[in-house]
Design a protein around this motif. Structure first.
Motif, PDB file in Angstrom:
ATOM      1  N   ALA A   1      34.855  12.507  -1.364  1.00  0.00           N
ATOM      2  CA  ALA A   1      36.123  13.122  -0.941  1.00  0.00           C
ATOM      3  C   ALA A   1      35.875  14.609  -0.724  1.00  0.00           C
ATOM      4  O   ALA A   1      36.393  15.470  -1.439  1.00  0.00           O
ATOM      5  CB  ALA A   1      37.207  12.878  -1.983  1.00  0.00           C
ATOM      6  N   ASP A   2      35.066  14.904   0.278  1.00  0.00           N
ATOM      7  CA  ASP A   2      34.595  16.268   0.492  1.00  0.00           C
ATOM      8  C   ASP A   2      35.029  16.777   1.863  1.00  0.00           C
ATOM      9  O   ASP A   2      35.758  16.103   2.601  1.00  0.00           O
ATOM     10  CB  ASP A   2      33.073  16.344   0.331  1.00  0.00           C
ATOM     11  CG  ASP A   2      32.317  15.472   1.341  1.00  0.00           C
ATOM     12  OD1 ASP A   2      32.932  14.994   2.326  1.00  0.00           O
ATOM     13  OD2 ASP A   2      31.100  15.268   1.153  1.00  0.00           O
ATOM     14  N   ALA A   3      34.568  17.968   2.198  1.00  0.00           N
ATOM     15  CA  ALA A   3      35.009  18.617   3.434  1.00  0.00           C
ATOM     16  C   ALA A   3      34.550  17.857   4.677  1.00  0.00           C
ATOM     17  O   ALA A   3      35.265  17.812   5.683  1.00  0.00           O
ATOM     18  CB  ALA A   3      34.499  20.055   3.474  1.00  0.00           C
ATOM     19  N   GLY A   4      33.366  17.260   4.629  1.00  0.00           N
ATOM     20  CA  GLY A   4      32.887  16.517   5.786  1.00  0.00           C
ATOM     21  C   GLY A   4      33.766  15.325   6.097  1.00  0.00           C
ATOM     22  O   GLY A   4      34.172  15.111   7.252  1.00  0.00           O
TER      23      GLY A   4
ATOM     24  N   PRO B   1      44.089  21.117  -1.662  1.00  0.00           N
ATOM     25  CA  PRO B   1      43.473  22.429  -1.910  1.00  0.00           C
ATOM     26  C   PRO B   1      42.014  22.453  -1.462  1.00  0.00           C
ATOM     27  O   PRO B   1      41.265  21.489  -1.664  1.00  0.00           O
ATOM     28  CB  PRO B   1      43.582  22.586  -3.435  1.00  0.00           C
ATOM     29  CG  PRO B   1      44.688  21.668  -3.840  1.00  0.00           C
ATOM     30  CD  PRO B   1      44.631  20.508  -2.888  1.00  0.00           C
ATOM     31  N   LEU B   2      41.635  23.548  -0.861  1.00  0.00           N
ATOM     32  CA  LEU B   2      40.282  23.675  -0.326  1.00  0.00           C
ATOM     33  C   LEU B   2      39.225  23.496  -1.411  1.00  0.00           C
ATOM     34  O   LEU B   2      38.173  22.884  -1.178  1.00  0.00           O
ATOM     35  CB  LEU B   2      40.130  25.044   0.347  1.00  0.00           C
ATOM     36  CG  LEU B   2      38.862  25.277   1.164  1.00  0.00           C
ATOM     37  CD1 LEU B   2      38.763  24.283   2.313  1.00  0.00           C
ATOM     38  CD2 LEU B   2      38.839  26.706   1.695  1.00  0.00           C
ATOM     39  N   GLU B   3      39.494  24.001  -2.600  1.00  0.00           N
ATOM     40  CA  GLU B   3      38.504  23.915  -3.677  1.00  0.00           C
ATOM     41  C   GLU B   3      38.210  22.471  -4.067  1.00  0.00           C
ATOM     42  O   GLU B   3      37.124  22.164  -4.557  1.00  0.00           O
ATOM     43  CB  GLU B   3      38.981  24.711  -4.897  1.00  0.00           C
ATOM     44  CG  GLU B   3      38.929  26.217  -4.692  1.00  0.00           C
ATOM     45  CD  GLU B   3      37.549  26.694  -4.237  1.00  0.00           C
ATOM     46  OE1 GLU B   3      36.552  26.314  -4.891  1.00  0.00           O
ATOM     47  OE2 GLU B   3      37.465  27.410  -3.230  1.00  0.00           O
ATOM     48  N   ARG B   4      39.184  21.598  -3.867  1.00  0.00           N
ATOM     49  CA  ARG B   4      38.966  20.189  -4.196  1.00  0.00           C
ATOM     50  C   ARG B   4      37.961  19.534  -3.250  1.00  0.00           C
ATOM     51  O   ARG B   4      37.371  18.496  -3.563  1.00  0.00           O
ATOM     52  CB  ARG B   4      40.311  19.452  -4.126  1.00  0.00           C
ATOM     53  CG  ARG B   4      40.275  18.038  -4.689  1.00  0.00           C
ATOM     54  CD  ARG B   4      41.618  17.343  -4.571  1.00  0.00           C
ATOM     55  NE  ARG B   4      41.435  15.962  -4.164  1.00  0.00           N
ATOM     56  CZ  ARG B   4      42.338  15.228  -3.554  1.00  0.00           C
ATOM     57  NH1 ARG B   4      43.513  15.744  -3.257  1.00  0.00           N
ATOM     58  NH2 ARG B   4      42.087  13.980  -3.228  1.00  0.00           N
ATOM     59  N   LEU B   5      37.744  20.143  -2.107  1.00  0.00           N
ATOM     60  CA  LEU B   5      36.863  19.564  -1.091  1.00  0.00           C
ATOM     61  C   LEU B   5      35.437  20.092  -1.175  1.00  0.00           C
ATOM     62  O   LEU B   5      34.573  19.660  -0.408  1.00  0.00           O
ATOM     63  CB  LEU B   5      37.428  19.853   0.308  1.00  0.00           C
ATOM     64  CG  LEU B   5      38.840  19.332   0.580  1.00  0.00           C
ATOM     65  CD1 LEU B   5      39.309  19.793   1.955  1.00  0.00           C
ATOM     66  CD2 LEU B   5      38.896  17.810   0.481  1.00  0.00           C
TER      67      LEU B   5
ATOM     68  N   TRP C   1      36.272  26.319   8.317  1.00  0.00           N
ATOM     69  CA  TRP C   1      36.800  25.474   9.379  1.00  0.00           C
ATOM     70  C   TRP C   1      37.970  24.633   8.863  1.00  0.00           C
ATOM     71  O   TRP C   1      39.031  24.557   9.489  1.00  0.00           O
ATOM     72  CB  TRP C   1      35.674  24.610   9.907  1.00  0.00           C
ATOM     73  CG  TRP C   1      35.883  23.734  11.111  1.00  0.00           C
ATOM     74  CD1 TRP C   1      35.196  22.588  11.367  1.00  0.00           C
ATOM     75  CD2 TRP C   1      36.752  23.903  12.245  1.00  0.00           C
ATOM     76  NE1 TRP C   1      35.590  22.040  12.565  1.00  0.00           N
ATOM     77  CE2 TRP C   1      36.547  22.830  13.128  1.00  0.00           C
ATOM     78  CE3 TRP C   1      37.694  24.865  12.593  1.00  0.00           C
ATOM     79  CZ2 TRP C   1      37.247  22.677  14.327  1.00  0.00           C
ATOM     80  CZ3 TRP C   1      38.393  24.721  13.797  1.00  0.00           C
ATOM     81  CH2 TRP C   1      38.168  23.644  14.636  1.00  0.00           C
ATOM     82  N   VAL C   2      37.792  24.017   7.702  1.00  0.00           N
ATOM     83  CA  VAL C   2      38.892  23.255   7.097  1.00  0.00           C
ATOM     84  C   VAL C   2      40.083  24.177   6.834  1.00  0.00           C
ATOM     85  O   VAL C   2      41.238  23.825   7.119  1.00  0.00           O
ATOM     86  CB  VAL C   2      38.433  22.573   5.796  1.00  0.00           C
ATOM     87  CG1 VAL C   2      39.632  21.976   5.047  1.00  0.00           C
ATOM     88  CG2 VAL C   2      37.404  21.483   6.085  1.00  0.00           C
ATOM     89  N   ASP C   3      39.812  25.353   6.306  1.00  0.00           N
ATOM     90  CA  ASP C   3      40.871  26.324   6.021  1.00  0.00           C
ATOM     91  C   ASP C   3      41.610  26.705   7.301  1.00  0.00           C
ATOM     92  O   ASP C   3      42.844  26.828   7.319  1.00  0.00           O
ATOM     93  CB  ASP C   3      40.253  27.559   5.363  1.00  0.00           C
ATOM     94  CG  ASP C   3      41.294  28.488   4.751  1.00  0.00           C
ATOM     95  OD1 ASP C   3      42.443  28.052   4.527  1.00  0.00           O
ATOM     96  OD2 ASP C   3      40.950  29.654   4.480  1.00  0.00           O
TER      97      ASP C   3
END
Length: 290
Positions: free
Chosen positions: A115-118, A143-147, A161-163
């Motif tokens: 469950a990450d940014a990719g 939340p970005l930190e969770r990714l 990019w996600v942000d």
């Protein structure tokens, strides 16, 4: 004038059709097992990968997404991507997720490294393509930190990019600054983890397209889309193994940004089997609840 970008050769005969059908049946069985236990739900990331494979296999044999089966594959992949982040949000209790035409009660599984940014980007692209604004919002509220993944798995640009995408969709302040940071961090002179051909061919083009989109650059968007598709084709034809890989059948990121542009009334003067027509033009939207 509309530019046609041909897709590299992918065999679309009876064998490819049967492969897509077998994959779809296998995925349906796996989805039915998600509700059985925490152990079953913890396989949602594996089923997400299979769902993506089904979509790509369907697009090999149906490059315009002209059949209902291809739309179902896109929706299932989107639903599984969203479910991955839903079941990992909590470590106890359950969540309700619509997957494969049914609302299913899945046990929460807690943190999963996938469950990450990719995978967030892939899930977000699918939600955009399926025009599922509720899922887009749910993903953007994570939340970005969770990714964040362990250091060294991704370049820092992916978090910028996600942000940027979350900021755009939720209409938060600072979009220009965050997009600028994404550009800077994705420069090959800065990025160190992603191979150069992957960065140039697949990872950077959606960022450039998004820049054209948010600027409402009617003259520049289609040429940038043409370039993105040519880079996609170049990446997937670098060697024989890549050329035969059905992962290259569609350009998922460019397709998603093109969907945003299409819905925003920017002219799309590009046609390509990398951009299935009926996904781009939301031809199946409303066919069944998603």
């Amino acid at each position: 004038m509309t530019v046609d970008i041909s897709r590299h050769h992918l065999s679309a005969g009876p064998d490819a059709e049967q492969f897509a059908e077998r994959l779809s049946a296998h995925l349906a069985e796996g989805i039915d097992g998600l509700e059985d236990s925490v152990g079953g739900a913890s396989l949602v990331d594996s089923h997400f990968d299979t769902g993506l494979l089904v979509l790509r296999a369907r697009c090999v044999v149906d490059p315009r997404a002209a059949t209902l089966e291809t739309w179902e594959a896109a929706v299932n992949a989107m639903q599984l991507g969203s479910a991955l982040f839903a079941v990992t949000e909590a470590s106890e209790g359950s969540v309700e997720c619509r997957i494969n035409r049914k609302v299913r009660t899945l046990p929460a599984v807690g943190s999963l490294p996938t469950a990450d940014a990719g995978n967030w980007l892939t899930a977000f692209w699918l939600a955009v393509i399926c025009r599922d604004q509720r899922r887009m919002t749910q993903l953007c509220e994570i939340p970005l930190e969770r990714l964040r993944a362990p250091e060294g798995q991704y370049d820092e640009y992916i978090y910028h990019w996600v942000d940027t995408l979350q900021t755009y969709w939720l209409r938060r302040p600072g979009l220009v600054e965050k997009l600028t940071a994404t550009f800077q961090a994705s420069d090959p002179a800065v990025a160190r983890v992603a191979p150069r051909d992957l960065l140039d061919g697949l990872l950077y083009p959606p960022i450039n397209l998004f820049y054209r989109f948010v600027r409402k650059d009617e003259e520049g968007f289609s040429p940038a889309l043409v370039e993105a598709l040519k880079l996609h084709r170049t990446y997937w034809t670098l060697n024989e193994d890549r050329e035969a890989d059905i992962d290259g059948s569609i350009a998922l990121g460019p397709l998603a940004i093109a969907c945003l542009a299409y819905d925003g009334k920017l002219p799309i003067e590009v046609e390509s089997e990398y951009l299935p027509k009926h996904l781009l033009q939301r031809g199946w939207l409303g066919e069944f609840p998603t």
